[in-house]
Design an enzyme around this catalytic site. Sequence first.
Site, PDB file in Angstrom:
ATOM      1  N   HIS A 156       0.829  -1.212   0.000  1.00  0.00           N
ATOM      2  CA  HIS A 156       0.000   0.000   0.000  1.00  0.00           C
ATOM      3  C   HIS A 156       0.865   1.265   0.000  1.00  0.00           C
ATOM      4  O   HIS A 156       0.451   2.312   0.512  1.00  0.00           O
ATOM      5  CB  HIS A 156      -0.946   0.019   1.204  1.00  0.00           C
ATOM      6  CG  HIS A 156      -1.782  -1.210   1.339  1.00  0.00           C
ATOM      7  ND1 HIS A 156      -2.944  -1.405   0.639  1.00  0.00           N
ATOM      8  CD2 HIS A 156      -1.601  -2.327   2.090  1.00  0.00           C
ATOM      9  CE1 HIS A 156      -3.459  -2.580   0.948  1.00  0.00           C
ATOM     10  NE2 HIS A 156      -2.656  -3.161   1.818  1.00  0.00           N
ATOM     11  N   SER A 161      16.204  16.720 -18.971  1.00  0.00           N
ATOM     12  CA  SER A 161      15.163  17.740 -19.038  1.00  0.00           C
ATOM     13  C   SER A 161      15.639  18.881 -19.923  1.00  0.00           C
ATOM     14  O   SER A 161      16.823  19.216 -19.941  1.00  0.00           O
ATOM     15  CB  SER A 161      14.850  18.272 -17.632  1.00  0.00           C
ATOM     16  OG  SER A 161      14.066  19.449 -17.691  1.00  0.00           O
TER      17      SER A 161
END
Length: 463
Positions: free
Chosen positions: A160, A286
């Site tokens: 989770h 980037s």
Amino acid sequence: MISRNIFENISPLDHRYSLKDEFQAYSTYLSEEAKVKYQAQVEVALVKVLAKYGICSEEVAKEVEEAAQKISVENVYEEEKRTKHNIRALVNCLQDKVSEEAKPYIHFTTTSFDIVDTANSLRYKEATEELILPNLKELAETLMEIALRDKDTIQVGRTHGQHAVPVTFGFAIAEYVSRLGNRIKELENRAQNLRGKISGAVGAYNASHLFFTDPEEFENDVLAELNLEAATHSTQIVEPEYLLDYVHSLISTFGILASFSDDMRHLQRSEIAEVGEYFDKDQVGSSTMPHKRNPINYENVKSMWKEFMPRMVTRYQDQLSEHQRDLTNSASSRFIPEIIVGLLASTNRLIKVCKKLVVDHKNLKKNFDQNKEMVVAEPLYILLASYGHPDAHEIVRKLTLEAEERGLPLRELITEKEELEPYWAKFDEKQRQLLINPEKYIGIAVEKTEKVVDYWQEELELD
């Protein structure tokens, strides 16, 4: 012949991913040219068996075989402009290249989808054997190497999105070795079970029954030339479930690649940083942030899966065909090769990136150390219960809250609680050491990793 710059193409599979070296191999089985050549191969198999049955001569069969090697997809497409029928165009092109004696036996007793479905089954089967399975096995072998290399490397388990009890990084990779191995076997079986047909316009052998006392035997003999088996029943088309199950095996395999890529992508998050992609010296992460190193390869695989996974819905729609056949799968079925190419491109991408996978052992340890003192909550609860504590889970839950509040290791609180002293006294040295050294609480992660790798090396017949 049409000549076009690849950057004028519409599909990114052609103009973007065709720049990869592997694309030429894909084209051998999955291009439009390959499709026509496989269809011609079925026509040749038909005439060869007609010769064996004495319907035509061996010379005719040889003539048709030689003609099939000379036809071009450009000629077939040009003929289709006139006939408005692709298989009739193929037959006409073949007949143009043989003698008058040979012409009647091309396409003899068959219908167009005897040729189309059989040719597709053959090329998908061979593409699986020659391209897909070898590539998937290479990826599996690469993952096995990582699993064994890091079988002892401690990693915090996660459920989770939260820290759980520890595993090892090799154990985490072994999950994908096993899942991929199972899909490889399934894909292999589904490809082997692709079927053909030589049963005529409605599948009842109406035409072939005019000439053969056992038209099913004739069908089997033609398909044997192609190393295929006949569908147990066919209409104008082969029962669609053979191909449906095959494509499902492709898509579910793709899902495993996407799941693995998702895990690796998340492990590259700045705050986790347990693995990294190898960056070339001139690679840019980037356009505006020079420091960034994005997980582009894993993201690409996830993105490719998002494109091709929904196409399974179309395959389920193609399962329906009215009566002996309608044309509602005519266009949609032509896109199946794209699914295969998408899977192959993603598999090859993962092979390359996984062979240079960077595992950051320092960050693996740092992340584990964040909550390692709480890891002992599970073994403590289990041990207390095993020695008869009536509410072990609740007492340990309260201890974890107190440990967090006081900023103390959970194990230090155990000896402070009088009610736990009788139980603590029963713990043997090994059990106490486990509570002191949470990194040892990994079960049989190492042994299981080795077992999984050994099993799939044998199952997949890897060296």
